[in-house]
Design a protein around this motif. Structure first.
Motif, PDB file in Angstrom:
ATOM      1  N   HIS A 188       0.839  -1.194   0.000  1.00 36.16           N
ATOM      2  CA  HIS A 188       0.000   0.000   0.000  1.00 36.16           C
ATOM      3  C   HIS A 188       0.876   1.247   0.000  1.00 36.16           C
ATOM      4  O   HIS A 188       2.040   1.190   0.357  1.00 36.16           O
ATOM      5  CB  HIS A 188      -0.963   0.003   1.194  1.00 36.16           C
ATOM      6  CG  HIS A 188      -0.286   0.000   2.529  1.00 36.16           C
ATOM      7  ND1 HIS A 188       0.097  -1.155   3.173  1.00 36.16           N
ATOM      8  CD2 HIS A 188       0.103   1.023   3.329  1.00 36.16           C
ATOM      9  CE1 HIS A 188       0.685  -0.841   4.321  1.00 36.16           C
ATOM     10  NE2 HIS A 188       0.704   0.473   4.442  1.00 36.16           N
ATOM     11  N   SER A 223     -10.764  13.822   0.871  1.00 35.04           N
ATOM     12  CA  SER A 223     -10.685  12.519   0.202  1.00 35.04           C
ATOM     13  C   SER A 223     -12.054  11.862   0.077  1.00 35.04           C
ATOM     14  O   SER A 223     -12.392  11.305  -0.976  1.00 35.04           O
ATOM     15  CB  SER A 223      -9.727  11.593   0.953  1.00 35.04           C
ATOM     16  OG  SER A 223      -8.436  12.140   0.968  1.00 35.04           O
ATOM     17  N   THR A 224     -12.849  11.922   1.136  1.00 33.04           N
ATOM     18  CA  THR A 224     -14.194  11.332   1.057  1.00 33.04           C
ATOM     19  C   THR A 224     -15.073  12.123   0.091  1.00 33.04           C
ATOM     20  O   THR A 224     -15.937  11.552  -0.575  1.00 33.04           O
ATOM     21  CB  THR A 224     -14.853  11.215   2.446  1.00 33.04           C
ATOM     22  OG1 THR A 224     -14.876  12.491   3.072  1.00 33.04           O
ATOM     23  CG2 THR A 224     -14.134  10.216   3.314  1.00 33.04           C
ATOM     24  N   GLY A 263     -14.672  10.644  -3.230  1.00 30.29           N
ATOM     25  CA  GLY A 263     -15.038   9.236  -3.410  1.00 30.29           C
ATOM     26  C   GLY A 263     -14.333   8.196  -2.576  1.00 30.29           C
ATOM     27  O   GLY A 263     -14.584   7.010  -2.713  1.00 30.29           O
ATOM     28  N   ALA A 264     -13.406   8.598  -1.678  1.00 27.53           N
ATOM     29  CA  ALA A 264     -12.737   7.616  -0.824  1.00 27.53           C
ATOM     30  C   ALA A 264     -13.762   7.011   0.134  1.00 27.53           C
ATOM     31  O   ALA A 264     -14.625   7.724   0.660  1.00 27.53           O
ATOM     32  CB  ALA A 264     -11.610   8.279  -0.041  1.00 27.53           C
ATOM     33  N   PRO A 265     -13.676   5.701   0.404  1.00 30.46           N
ATOM     34  CA  PRO A 265     -14.589   5.106   1.387  1.00 30.46           C
ATOM     35  C   PRO A 265     -14.269   5.591   2.791  1.00 30.46           C
ATOM     36  O   PRO A 265     -13.124   5.918   3.094  1.00 30.46           O
ATOM     37  CB  PRO A 265     -14.344   3.604   1.251  1.00 30.46           C
ATOM     38  CG  PRO A 265     -12.991   3.486   0.648  1.00 30.46           C
ATOM     39  CD  PRO A 265     -12.749   4.735  -0.159  1.00 30.46           C
ATOM     40  N   VAL A 298      -8.999  13.805   5.235  1.00 30.92           N
ATOM     41  CA  VAL A 298     -10.066  12.795   5.214  1.00 30.92           C
ATOM     42  C   VAL A 298     -11.324  13.387   4.585  1.00 30.92           C
ATOM     43  O   VAL A 298     -11.961  12.769   3.725  1.00 30.92           O
ATOM     44  CB  VAL A 298     -10.349  12.244   6.616  1.00 30.92           C
ATOM     45  CG1 VAL A 298     -11.639  11.429   6.641  1.00 30.92           C
ATOM     46  CG2 VAL A 298      -9.179  11.388   7.096  1.00 30.92           C
TER      47      VAL A 298
END
Length: 92
Positions: A70, A85-86, A89-91, A82
């Motif tokens: 990773h 990023s979300t 589309g980041a989970p 965070v």
């Protein structure tokens, strides 16, 4: 061009024997082992050209379907990163 949320920091490998894998990659691409482990069971190969460093993370499970490599990212503010990023589309 947009301002990036994060900058690449490292590529980290999950493995059963961090010292052995670090030695292999050190012989392969160069670099030097950090004088102190960053955490228990986490060794760092520093000054690796292009990567910055390679990390070797001990994990108890064997390889089945888990991605064992990773990318670690460095951010100035984790909460802001965070949220940004979300938003793209980041989970969670």
């Amino acid at each position: 061009m947009t301002t990036p949320i994060a900058r690449p920091l490292a590529v980290a490998f999950d493995c059963h024997d961090p010292a052995r894998l670090l030695f292999f990659w050190q012989q392969l691409v160069g670099g030097s082992q950090a004088p102190e482990p960053h955490e228990d069971d986490f060794l760092v190969l520093e000054d690796v050209p292009v990567f910055g460093y390679l990390g070797f993370q001990k994990v108890p499970e064997g390889k089945v379907v888990k991605n064992r490599v990773h990318v670690d990212l460095d951010v100035a503010d984790i909460d802001v990163a965070v949220a940004a990023s979300t938003a793209i589309g980041a989970p969670v």
